[in-house]
Design a protein around this motif. Structure first.
Motif, PDB file in Angstrom:
ATOM      1  N   ALA A  32       0.814  -1.216   0.000  1.00  0.00           N
ATOM      2  CA  ALA A  32       0.000   0.000   0.000  1.00  0.00           C
ATOM      3  C   ALA A  32       0.847   1.266   0.000  1.00  0.00           C
ATOM      4  N   ARG A  33       2.053   1.183   0.571  1.00  0.00           N
ATOM      5  CA  ARG A  33       2.875   2.389   0.690  1.00  0.00           C
ATOM      6  C   ARG A  33       3.807   2.598  -0.504  1.00  0.00           C
ATOM      7  N   VAL A  34       3.788   1.686  -1.460  1.00  0.00           N
ATOM      8  CA  VAL A  34       4.611   1.867  -2.659  1.00  0.00           C
ATOM      9  C   VAL A  34       4.041   3.029  -3.466  1.00  0.00           C
ATOM     10  N   VAL A  35       4.918   3.902  -3.922  1.00  0.00           N
ATOM     11  CA  VAL A  35       4.486   5.085  -4.687  1.00  0.00           C
ATOM     12  C   VAL A  35       4.327   4.652  -6.143  1.00  0.00           C
ATOM     13  N   PHE A  36       3.256   3.935  -6.423  1.00  0.00           N
ATOM     14  CA  PHE A  36       3.077   3.368  -7.755  1.00  0.00           C
ATOM     15  C   PHE A  36       2.890   4.438  -8.827  1.00  0.00           C
ATOM     16  N   GLU A  37       2.475   5.633  -8.434  1.00  0.00           N
ATOM     17  CA  GLU A  37       2.317   6.697  -9.430  1.00  0.00           C
ATOM     18  C   GLU A  37       3.648   7.198  -9.970  1.00  0.00           C
ATOM     19  N   SER A  38       4.749   6.756  -9.372  1.00  0.00           N
ATOM     20  CA  SER A  38       6.074   7.212  -9.796  1.00  0.00           C
ATOM     21  C   SER A  38       6.932   6.103 -10.385  1.00  0.00           C
ATOM     22  N   VAL A  39       6.389   4.910 -10.529  1.00  0.00           N
ATOM     23  CA  VAL A  39       7.198   3.805 -11.049  1.00  0.00           C
ATOM     24  C   VAL A  39       7.120   3.767 -12.574  1.00  0.00           C
ATOM     25  N   PRO A  40       8.167   3.236 -13.233  1.00  0.00           N
ATOM     26  CA  PRO A  40       8.106   3.051 -14.691  1.00  0.00           C
ATOM     27  C   PRO A  40       7.193   1.878 -15.033  1.00  0.00           C
ATOM     28  N   PRO A  41       6.774   1.753 -16.281  1.00  0.00           N
ATOM     29  CA  PRO A  41       5.914   0.621 -16.664  1.00  0.00           C
ATOM     30  C   PRO A  41       6.582  -0.713 -16.356  1.00  0.00           C
ATOM     31  N   VAL A  42       5.776  -1.679 -15.957  1.00  0.00           N
ATOM     32  CA  VAL A  42       6.302  -2.994 -15.599  1.00  0.00           C
ATOM     33  C   VAL A  42       6.636  -3.819 -16.839  1.00  0.00           C
ATOM     34  N   ARG A  43       6.147  -3.378 -18.004  1.00  0.00           N
ATOM     35  CA  ARG A  43       6.463  -4.083 -19.244  1.00  0.00           C
ATOM     36  C   ARG A  43       6.656  -3.060 -20.357  1.00  0.00           C
ATOM     37  N   ARG A  44       7.319  -3.466 -21.430  1.00  0.00           N
ATOM     38  CA  ARG A  44       7.602  -2.590 -22.549  1.00  0.00           C
ATOM     39  C   ARG A  44       6.348  -2.369 -23.378  1.00  0.00           C
ATOM     40  N   PHE A  45       6.272  -1.195 -24.006  1.00  0.00           N
ATOM     41  CA  PHE A  45       5.200  -0.900 -24.946  1.00  0.00           C
ATOM     42  C   PHE A  45       5.688  -1.327 -26.324  1.00  0.00           C
ATOM     43  N   ALA A  46       5.264  -2.502 -26.741  1.00  0.00           N
ATOM     44  CA  ALA A  46       5.778  -3.082 -27.986  1.00  0.00           C
ATOM     45  C   ALA A  46       5.254  -2.328 -29.204  1.00  0.00           C
ATOM     46  N   SER A  47       6.118  -2.273 -30.226  1.00  0.00           N
ATOM     47  CA  SER A  47       5.733  -1.682 -31.508  1.00  0.00           C
ATOM     48  C   SER A  47       6.318  -2.547 -32.614  1.00  0.00           C
ATOM     49  N   TYR A  48       5.467  -2.996 -33.528  1.00  0.00           N
ATOM     50  CA  TYR A  48       5.943  -3.890 -34.571  1.00  0.00           C
ATOM     51  C   TYR A  48       5.079  -3.715 -35.827  1.00  0.00           C
ATOM     52  N   ARG A  49       5.634  -4.089 -36.941  1.00  0.00           N
ATOM     53  CA  ARG A  49       4.938  -3.963 -38.217  1.00  0.00           C
ATOM     54  C   ARG A  49       3.644  -4.790 -38.220  1.00  0.00           C
ATOM     55  N   GLY A  89      -1.045  12.329  -9.409  1.00  0.00           N
ATOM     56  CA  GLY A  89      -0.010  11.407  -9.871  1.00  0.00           C
ATOM     57  C   GLY A  89      -0.607  10.419 -10.845  1.00  0.00           C
ATOM     58  N   LEU A  90       0.202   9.997 -11.831  1.00  0.00           N
ATOM     59  CA  LEU A  90      -0.309   9.126 -12.882  1.00  0.00           C
ATOM     60  C   LEU A  90       0.817   8.259 -13.431  1.00  0.00           C
ATOM     61  N   ALA A  91       0.574   6.948 -13.519  1.00  0.00           N
ATOM     62  CA  ALA A  91       1.550   6.029 -14.099  1.00  0.00           C
ATOM     63  C   ALA A  91       0.816   5.006 -14.956  1.00  0.00           C
ATOM     64  N   SER A  92       1.441   4.603 -16.053  1.00  0.00           N
ATOM     65  CA  SER A  92       0.841   3.616 -16.946  1.00  0.00           C
ATOM     66  C   SER A  92       1.488   2.247 -16.725  1.00  0.00           C
ATOM     67  N   GLN A  93       0.690   1.183 -16.843  1.00  0.00           N
ATOM     68  CA  GLN A  93       1.153  -0.194 -16.649  1.00  0.00           C
ATOM     69  C   GLN A  93       2.029  -0.273 -15.389  1.00  0.00           C
ATOM     70  N   PRO A  94       1.518   0.159 -14.248  1.00  0.00           N
ATOM     71  CA  PRO A  94       2.362   0.346 -13.063  1.00  0.00           C
ATOM     72  C   PRO A  94       2.812  -0.940 -12.392  1.00  0.00           C
ATOM     73  N   PHE A  95       1.996  -1.991 -12.497  1.00  0.00           N
ATOM     74  CA  PHE A  95       2.353  -3.240 -11.824  1.00  0.00           C
ATOM     75  C   PHE A  95       1.579  -4.391 -12.450  1.00  0.00           C
ATOM     76  N   ARG A  96       2.039  -5.598 -12.102  1.00  0.00           N
ATOM     77  CA  ARG A  96       1.360  -6.819 -12.522  1.00  0.00           C
ATOM     78  C   ARG A  96       0.922  -7.566 -11.262  1.00  0.00           C
ATOM     79  N   VAL A  97      -0.331  -7.951 -11.210  1.00  0.00           N
ATOM     80  CA  VAL A  97      -0.822  -8.721 -10.070  1.00  0.00           C
ATOM     81  C   VAL A  97      -1.131 -10.141 -10.535  1.00  0.00           C
ATOM     82  N   SER A  98      -0.961 -11.094  -9.637  1.00  0.00           N
ATOM     83  CA  SER A  98      -1.314 -12.482  -9.936  1.00  0.00           C
ATOM     84  C   SER A  98      -1.929 -13.110  -8.695  1.00  0.00           C
ATOM     85  N   TRP A  99      -2.837 -14.059  -8.910  1.00  0.00           N
ATOM     86  CA  TRP A  99      -3.543 -14.694  -7.813  1.00  0.00           C
ATOM     87  C   TRP A  99      -3.909 -16.120  -8.210  1.00  0.00           C
ATOM     88  N   PRO A 100      -4.177 -16.984  -7.226  1.00  0.00           N
ATOM     89  CA  PRO A 100      -4.468 -18.388  -7.542  1.00  0.00           C
ATOM     90  C   PRO A 100      -5.788 -18.544  -8.284  1.00  0.00           C
TER      91      PRO A 100
END
Length: 247
Positions: A32-49, A89-100
């Motif tokens: 909860a205390r992670v400043v997610f609005e300031s983190v870089p994207p967790v994955r690359r923004f792919a660009s391809y033909r 504050g605003l960040a794109s693709q800030p994190f990835r969550v996973s659950w069972p």
């Protein structure tokens, strides 16, 4: 909604370390205390033909930094968030969550994390209304349940914006940079529009419209001046001074 409480200790969250460039991982309940609005994207923004969606970066005045997007719809949503006075504050693709899941872990990467002026977090997914399939619906419902369990976060799934409002915000975004705020002109416009009046009448009352309008549009972008954006913006739009202590 899932209809059941989420155990946050079973939910893992992974995000990019802006300092070392690696990935960090934790259980969501401890993040909860992670400043997610300031983190870089967790994955690359792919660009391809031949790709069917458009990726890129837009400059956000709120953070004075670039925000990534993977579709025009996401770009428009980033623009609306940048325009929202409640957003600090605003960040794109800030994190990835996973659950069972039933047979395997399910993962999801929300599109945006927003920090609101009251300190709370807002997690946002962007998807066209006609492209929410059954698997997507499960992930979105789980994301909502997680945010409710966090207590300090909320969640929203958004679709296509209202077209007239979006067109107006796109126009005003061209004046979002602080260089468009000329202090003396802004002060004069505050006086001129203390009582609501027509946009062009106010611009002319404040000076040469060619010199005044960039600051006027910037103040409309920032919300210091207000106007009804649900109808086309024009010379005859009624503009007023924003109320102190806006909602």
């Amino acid at each position: 909604m899932l209809g059941v409480a989420m155990d946050l200790d079973l939910v893992e969250v992974e995000w990019a370390d802006g300092v070392g460039g690696g990935l960090r991982k934790s259980v969501l309940g401890a993040a909860a205390r992670v400043v997610f609005e300031s983190v870089p994207p967790v994955r690359r923004f792919a660009s391809y033909r031949g790709q069917r969606h458009f990726t890129g970066w837009c400059w956000a005045a709120t953070t004075e930094s670039l925000v990534g997007f993977e579709s025009w719809l996401e770009r428009d949503r980033a623009m609306l968030l940048d325009h929202d006075r409640r957003v600090v504050g605003l960040a794109s693709q800030p994190f990835r969550v996973s659950w069972p899941g039933l047979t395997r872990r399910i993962s999801h990467t929300p599109d945006y994390f927003v920090r609101l002026e009251d300190g709370s977090g807002l997690v946002i997914d962007v998807r066209p209304a006609d492209r929410v399939g059954p698997e997507d619906a499960v992930k979105f419902a789980a994301s909502e349940a997680m945010c409710q369990a966090m207590g300090c976060w909320s969640y929203v799934l958004v679709h296509e914006p209202e077209p007239v409002e979006m067109a107006n915000v796109r126009w005003l975004s061209g004046y979002r940079h602080p260089r468009n705020r000329v202090g003396t002109v802004a002060a004069r416009l505050g006086e001129v529009f203390h009582e609501p009046r027509l946009l062009m009448d106010g611009a002319q009352a404040a000076g040469d419209p060619l010199a005044v309008l960039p600051t006027l549009f910037h103040l409309l972008w920032c919300g210091d001046l207000t106007v009804d954006l649900t109808v086309p913006l024009g010379d005859g739009s009624r503009v007023g001074l924003a109320a102190v202590g806006h909602e």
